[in-house]
Design a protein around this motif. Structure first.
Motif, PDB file in Angstrom:
ATOM      1  N   ARG A   1      -8.329  10.500  -3.491  1.00 49.02           N
ATOM      2  CA  ARG A   1      -7.380  11.029  -2.496  1.00 49.02           C
ATOM      3  C   ARG A   1      -6.107  11.503  -3.173  1.00 49.02           C
TER       4      ARG A   1
ATOM      5  N   SER B   1      -4.637   5.566 -10.705  1.00 47.42           N
ATOM      6  CA  SER B   1      -3.775   6.548 -10.040  1.00 47.42           C
ATOM      7  C   SER B   1      -2.917   7.289 -11.040  1.00 47.42           C
TER       8      SER B   1
ATOM      9  N   TYR C   1       0.566   9.152 -10.957  1.00 48.90           N
ATOM     10  CA  TYR C   1       1.777   9.418 -10.193  1.00 48.90           C
ATOM     11  C   TYR C   1       2.607  10.471 -10.900  1.00 48.90           C
TER      12      TYR C   1
ATOM     13  N   ARG D   1      -2.271  11.497  -2.429  1.00 49.78           N
ATOM     14  CA  ARG D   1      -1.361  10.808  -1.520  1.00 49.78           C
ATOM     15  C   ARG D   1      -0.093  11.642  -1.391  1.00 49.78           C
TER      16      ARG D   1
ATOM     17  N   VAL E   1      -8.476   0.495  -9.026  1.00 46.58           N
ATOM     18  CA  VAL E   1      -7.859   1.778  -8.694  1.00 46.58           C
ATOM     19  C   VAL E   1      -7.239   2.421  -9.919  1.00 46.58           C
TER      20      VAL E   1
ATOM     21  N   GLU F   1      -5.281   9.486  -6.541  1.00 47.60           N
ATOM     22  CA  GLU F   1      -5.721   8.100  -6.631  1.00 47.60           C
ATOM     23  C   GLU F   1      -7.247   8.023  -6.513  1.00 47.60           C
TER      24      GLU F   1
ATOM     25  N   ILE G   1      -1.436   4.569 -13.511  1.00 43.04           N
ATOM     26  CA  ILE G   1      -1.422   3.180 -13.058  1.00 43.04           C
ATOM     27  C   ILE G   1      -2.842   2.721 -12.768  1.00 43.04           C
TER      28      ILE G   1
ATOM     29  N   SER H   1       0.857  -1.192   0.000  1.00 42.99           N
ATOM     30  CA  SER H   1       0.000   0.000   0.000  1.00 42.99           C
ATOM     31  C   SER H   1       0.889   1.237   0.000  1.00 42.99           C
ATOM     32  N   PHE H   2       0.283   2.351  -0.305  1.00 41.91           N
ATOM     33  CA  PHE H   2       1.029   3.609  -0.294  1.00 41.91           C
ATOM     34  C   PHE H   2       1.614   3.864   1.096  1.00 41.91           C
ATOM     35  N   THR H   3       0.806   3.620   2.128  1.00 42.23           N
ATOM     36  CA  THR H   3       1.268   3.834   3.506  1.00 42.23           C
ATOM     37  C   THR H   3       2.511   3.004   3.794  1.00 42.23           C
TER      38      THR H   3
ATOM     39  N   VAL I   1     -10.129   5.191  -5.944  1.00 42.44           N
ATOM     40  CA  VAL I   1     -10.370   3.778  -5.601  1.00 42.44           C
ATOM     41  C   VAL I   1     -11.864   3.484  -5.721  1.00 42.44           C
TER      42      VAL I   1
ATOM     43  N   ARG J   1      -4.830  -0.562 -11.015  1.00 40.69           N
ATOM     44  CA  ARG J   1      -4.599  -1.794 -10.252  1.00 40.69           C
ATOM     45  C   ARG J   1      -5.932  -2.480  -9.952  1.00 40.69           C
TER      46      ARG J   1
ATOM     47  N   GLU K   1     -10.647  -4.166  -5.080  1.00 37.98           N
ATOM     48  CA  GLU K   1     -10.657  -2.761  -5.516  1.00 37.98           C
ATOM     49  C   GLU K   1     -10.262  -2.665  -6.977  1.00 37.98           C
TER      50      GLU K   1
ATOM     51  N   SER L   1      -5.243   4.172   6.478  1.00 31.98           N
ATOM     52  CA  SER L   1      -4.858   3.217   5.442  1.00 31.98           C
ATOM     53  C   SER L   1      -5.996   2.258   5.131  1.00 31.98           C
ATOM     54  N   LEU L   2      -6.355   2.196   3.850  1.00 40.66           N
ATOM     55  CA  LEU L   2      -7.409   1.279   3.408  1.00 40.66           C
ATOM     56  C   LEU L   2      -7.006  -0.177   3.611  1.00 40.66           C
ATOM     57  N   TYR L   3      -5.765  -0.497   3.222  1.00 40.72           N
ATOM     58  CA  TYR L   3      -5.322  -1.894   3.311  1.00 40.72           C
ATOM     59  C   TYR L   3      -5.295  -2.365   4.760  1.00 40.72           C
TER      60      TYR L   3
HETATM   61  C1  16G Z   1      -1.567   2.010  -3.241  1.00 42.55           C
HETATM   62  C2  16G Z   1      -2.288   1.217  -4.317  1.00 42.55           C
HETATM   63  C3  16G Z   1      -3.778   1.288  -4.194  1.00 42.55           C
HETATM   64  C4  16G Z   1      -4.261   1.031  -2.790  1.00 42.55           C
HETATM   65  C5  16G Z   1      -3.524   1.903  -1.820  1.00 42.55           C
HETATM   66  C6  16G Z   1      -3.886   1.589  -0.386  1.00 42.55           C
HETATM   67  C7  16G Z   1      -0.870   1.538  -6.329  1.00 42.55           C
HETATM   68  C8  16G Z   1      -0.807   1.904  -7.746  1.00 42.55           C
HETATM   69  N1  16G Z   1      -2.003   1.668  -5.681  1.00 42.55           N
HETATM   70  O1  16G Z   1      -1.638   3.362  -3.472  1.00 42.55           O
HETATM   71  O2  16G Z   1      -4.323   0.325  -5.052  1.00 42.55           O
HETATM   72  O3  16G Z   1      -5.639   1.266  -2.674  1.00 42.55           O
HETATM   73  O4  16G Z   1      -2.114   1.717  -1.958  1.00 42.55           O
HETATM   74  O5  16G Z   1      -3.184   2.497   0.408  1.00 42.55           O
HETATM   75  O6  16G Z   1       0.112   1.112  -5.806  1.00 42.55           O
HETATM   76  P1  16G Z   1      -3.440   2.756   1.925  1.00 42.55           P
HETATM   77  O7  16G Z   1      -3.522   1.425   2.615  1.00 42.55           O
HETATM   78  O8  16G Z   1      -2.288   3.574   2.354  1.00 42.55           O
HETATM   79  O9  16G Z   1      -4.755   3.494   2.042  1.00 42.55           O
END
Ligand code: 16G
Length: 240
Positions: A132, A225, A227, A134, A223, A144, A208, A87-89, A146, A210, A221, A164-166
């Protein structure tokens, strides 16, 4: 030094020399570069040749120009491995940068044909649409969008999205994120991207998409994005 007898073009030699100085730290981010005139005089070459080298380095993201002020050394691009599903985080934390998000919009909308087919849900089923920006250490990196099924992931809130979504999906909803398929293509920044990523009009971006799946194959998801091409560089390990 420039070697005028070398088969390598002079502009290329200048580019390489500037890059070397950036790499070995002699030129630091945001340092002013010597002027075209200084380079031309130092190497006894035309300013056109110097300009060509500098233009190439600006286009490649090593340098940036500021109207009326000159040319400066750019921040190093963030290099991201494309080998793992992160994830981005997680990506930013792994680099020691502070991740954050700026929420542009968060709505539940009926799935159109495209979204329904990406998420394997029925037409008009409720989906979250989350837009969002990022940021890494407060610098905007990507915009991004989603899409997630609202029937699959219940209880999303603005607070969660700002973290963080993930993390929410894995630690609270307790679903196992397993794999994704991703495409990367070049594009030109839209007006929205220009505004929110603080980049010049018509800048190149890395676009991108995904599609992420849970362990049982359910789409989690879809997504899209954008960048910043001046700040990002992706690496892939390949072997044979
Ligand atoms: C990344 C992912 C995205 C995901 C996000 C969750 C890419 C291109 N995209 O940005 O699909 O939704 O991470 O991030 O890598 P988060 O857990 O920080 O919210």
């Amino acid at each position: 030094m420039i070697d005028k007898n070398s088969p390598l073009p002079i502009y290329f030699q200048i580019e390489e020399q500037i890059k070397r100085k950036i790499e070995n730290g002699e030129f630091q981010a945001h340092d002013a570069l010597p002027s075209e005139r200084e380079y031309a005089e130092q190497f006894e070459i035309s300013r056109m040749t110097v300009r060509q080298a500098i233009n190439n380095l600006v286009n490649d993201g090593y340098l940036y120009r500021q109207k009326g002020r000159g040319t400066f050394v750019a921040d190093k691009k963030l290099e991201q491995q494309l080998n793992g599903l992160t994830s981005f985080t997680e990506d930013m934390k792994a680099r020691g940068l502070n991740p954050s998000s700026k929420l542009l919009s968060f709505e539940i909308i009926p799935a159109d044909k495209k979204i329904a087919s990406e998420l394997h849900i029925s037409l008009y089923a409720p989906v979250y649409e989350i837009k969002r920006i990022r940021l890494a250490d407060d610098v905007p990196m990507a915009l991004e969008t989603v899409y997630m099924s609202a029937n699959l992931i219940k209880g999303l809130t603005e607070e969660i999205i700002n973290l963080s979504l993930y993390q929410y999906v894995e630690n609270y909803v307790k679903l196992k994120i397993d794999y994704a398929s991703q495409t990367l293509e070049s594009s030109i920044a839209s007006e929205l991207e220009v505004t929110h990523l603080a980049i010049p009009k018509h800048s190149p971006i890395l676009f991108i998409q995904r599609n992420t799946f849970l362990i049982d194959g359910t789409p989690l998801e879809y997504v899209k994005s954008a960048y910043r091409a001046d700040r990002y560089k992706f690496t892939i390990n390949i072997s044979r």
